[in-house]
Design a protein around this motif. Structure first.
Motif, short mmCIF file in Angstrom:
data_model
loop_
_atom_site.label_atom_id
_atom_site.label_comp_id
_atom_site.label_asym_id
_atom_site.label_seq_id
_atom_site.Cartn_x
_atom_site.Cartn_y
_atom_site.Cartn_z
N ALA A 24 4.02 -1.17 5.11
CA ALA A 24 3.72 -2.06 3.98
C ALA A 24 2.31 -1.81 3.49
CB ALA A 24 3.88 -3.52 4.40
N GLN A 28 1.09 -6.71 0.50
CA GLN A 28 2.35 -7.29 0.97
C GLN A 28 2.15 -8.06 2.27
OE1 GLN A 28 4.16 -3.34 0.84
NE2 GLN A 28 5.72 -4.11 -0.58
N ARG A 31 0.51 -11.41 1.42
CA ARG A 31 1.47 -12.36 0.85
C ARG A 31 2.38 -12.92 1.95
NH1 ARG A 31 1.49 -8.67 -3.59
NH2 ARG A 31 3.33 -7.58 -2.78
N ALA A 32 2.75 -12.08 2.93
CA ALA A 32 3.60 -12.56 4.02
C ALA A 32 2.88 -13.61 4.86
CB ALA A 32 4.03 -11.38 4.89
N THR A 244 8.56 -9.88 12.21
CA THR A 244 9.12 -9.48 10.92
C THR A 244 8.37 -8.25 10.42
OG1 THR A 244 9.68 -10.22 8.68
CG2 THR A 244 7.65 -11.10 9.63
N GLY A 246 7.52 -4.92 7.68
CA GLY A 246 7.33 -4.59 6.28
C GLY A 246 8.38 -3.61 5.78
N PRO A 247 8.52 -3.46 4.47
CA PRO A 247 7.66 -4.08 3.45
C PRO A 247 8.09 -5.47 3.01
CG PRO A 247 9.16 -2.55 2.41
CD PRO A 247 9.43 -2.45 3.89
N ASP A 248 9.29 -5.94 3.48
CA ASP A 248 9.83 -7.19 2.93
C ASP A 248 9.36 -8.44 3.67
OD1 ASP A 248 11.28 -5.71 1.05
OD2 ASP A 248 12.94 -5.42 2.45
N PHE A 249 9.14 -8.34 4.98
CA PHE A 249 8.69 -9.47 5.80
C PHE A 249 9.58 -10.70 5.59
CE2 PHE A 249 4.74 -6.94 5.19
CZ PHE A 249 4.55 -6.58 6.50
N ASP A 250 10.85 -10.52 5.92
CA ASP A 250 11.84 -11.58 5.77
C ASP A 250 11.53 -12.72 6.74
OD1 ASP A 250 14.08 -13.14 5.42
OD2 ASP A 250 15.50 -11.66 6.18
#
Length: 266
Positions: A24, A28, A31-32, A244, A246-250
């Motif tokens: 990530a 990103q 933001r997570a 969790t 990256g890049p989404d960090f659900d």
């Protein structure tokens, strides 16, 4: 020495999230962290490695303690720390000073997570001696009193008594260090294994005259609370940390654990 921990914990349940600093961009990651704090987690952690642990081995990755300093300024409520910082990578007195500094930057919200280290690529590429697991654990045992002694001499002193989280489950070498030095023990394994090792840890605490209840029990989970929540509580675990990537960090699984926490603590 007891081999079973039979008391259900009286501590409140807490939920942590490990924002794994890999795959990530830093924006990103930032933001997570903000999303995790807004969701209501208790602790936000990263890890202390120099390369991704899975996925593309040469993928994007960022350094642990520089990031913790940034998180100290970017967050307001959550505790922050590494799960866990590698003892091999920094002189213990320097690490104590770094932790004290981030403790002040965060207004007393740092947890010093620390372990003996295991990821050989980190050592090889950054010029550290890998040695043996026994030697690395021995080095950790020598470092922990130095960290504590340095905190007692620093000016200004830490904002609070910085909680020390020791990660590891070795029964002969690591758990005695947990009994002597840790405020939080992060163990590994399923609920049955954690329960058994907690009993071993309780025995080491009694051997040195320490109340085992002083040590918070922590573990990670990639399963939902419906599957393992009650079993982990029965094993004594009250700090549940969800990783969790990256890049989404659900944060979906984290939110399930937050609901479990709130129901349990109500």
């Amino acid at each position: 020495m007891s081999e079973q921990s039979s008391t259900r914990p009286s501590r409140p349940v807490r939920v942590g999230v490990q924002i794994q600093p890999q795959h990530a961009d830093y924006a990103q990651i930032r933001r997570a962290v903000a999303a995790a704090e807004e969701a209501g987690v208790d602790v936000v952690m990263n890890w202390d490695h120099f390369f991704p642990l899975y996925g593309e081995p040469d993928g994007k990755h960022f350094e642990c303690w520089t990031m913790l300093g940034a998180w100290a300024e970017a967050t307001e409520r959550v505790e922050i720390g590494a799960l866990v910082s590698c003892n091999s990578y920094r002189n213990p007195d320097l690490l104590a000073d770094m932790a004290r500094t981030v403790d002040h930057m965060s207004d007393g919200r740092l947890i010093l997570g620390i372990g003996a280290g295991w990821f050989e690529r980190d050592y090889a590429e950054y010029g550290y001696e890998f040695g043996t697991a026994g030697r690395r654990i021995g080095d950790l045992g020598e470092a922990l009193p130095r960290v504590e002694a340095r905190w007692a001499r620093l000016n200004p002193a830490p904002v609070r008594d910085i909680p020390v989280m020791v990660g590891g489950s070795g029964e002969k070498k690591t758990l005695p260090l947990v009994a002597r030095h840790a405020d939080i023990w992060h163990g590994f394994g399923d609920a049955d294994e954690l329960r058994r090792k907690a009993g071993v840890l309780d025995g080491y605490c009694r051997d040195i005259g320490r109340d085992p209840g002083e040590i918070e029990r922590s573990a990670g989970s990639q399963e939902g609370p419906d599957a393992v929540g009650e079993a982990l509580l029965e094993a004594g675990v009250t700090l549940l940390t969800i990783g969790t990537d990256g890049p989404d960090f659900d944060l979906g699984l984290v939110r399930d654990w937050l609901a479990f926490r709130d129901d349990h603590n109500a």
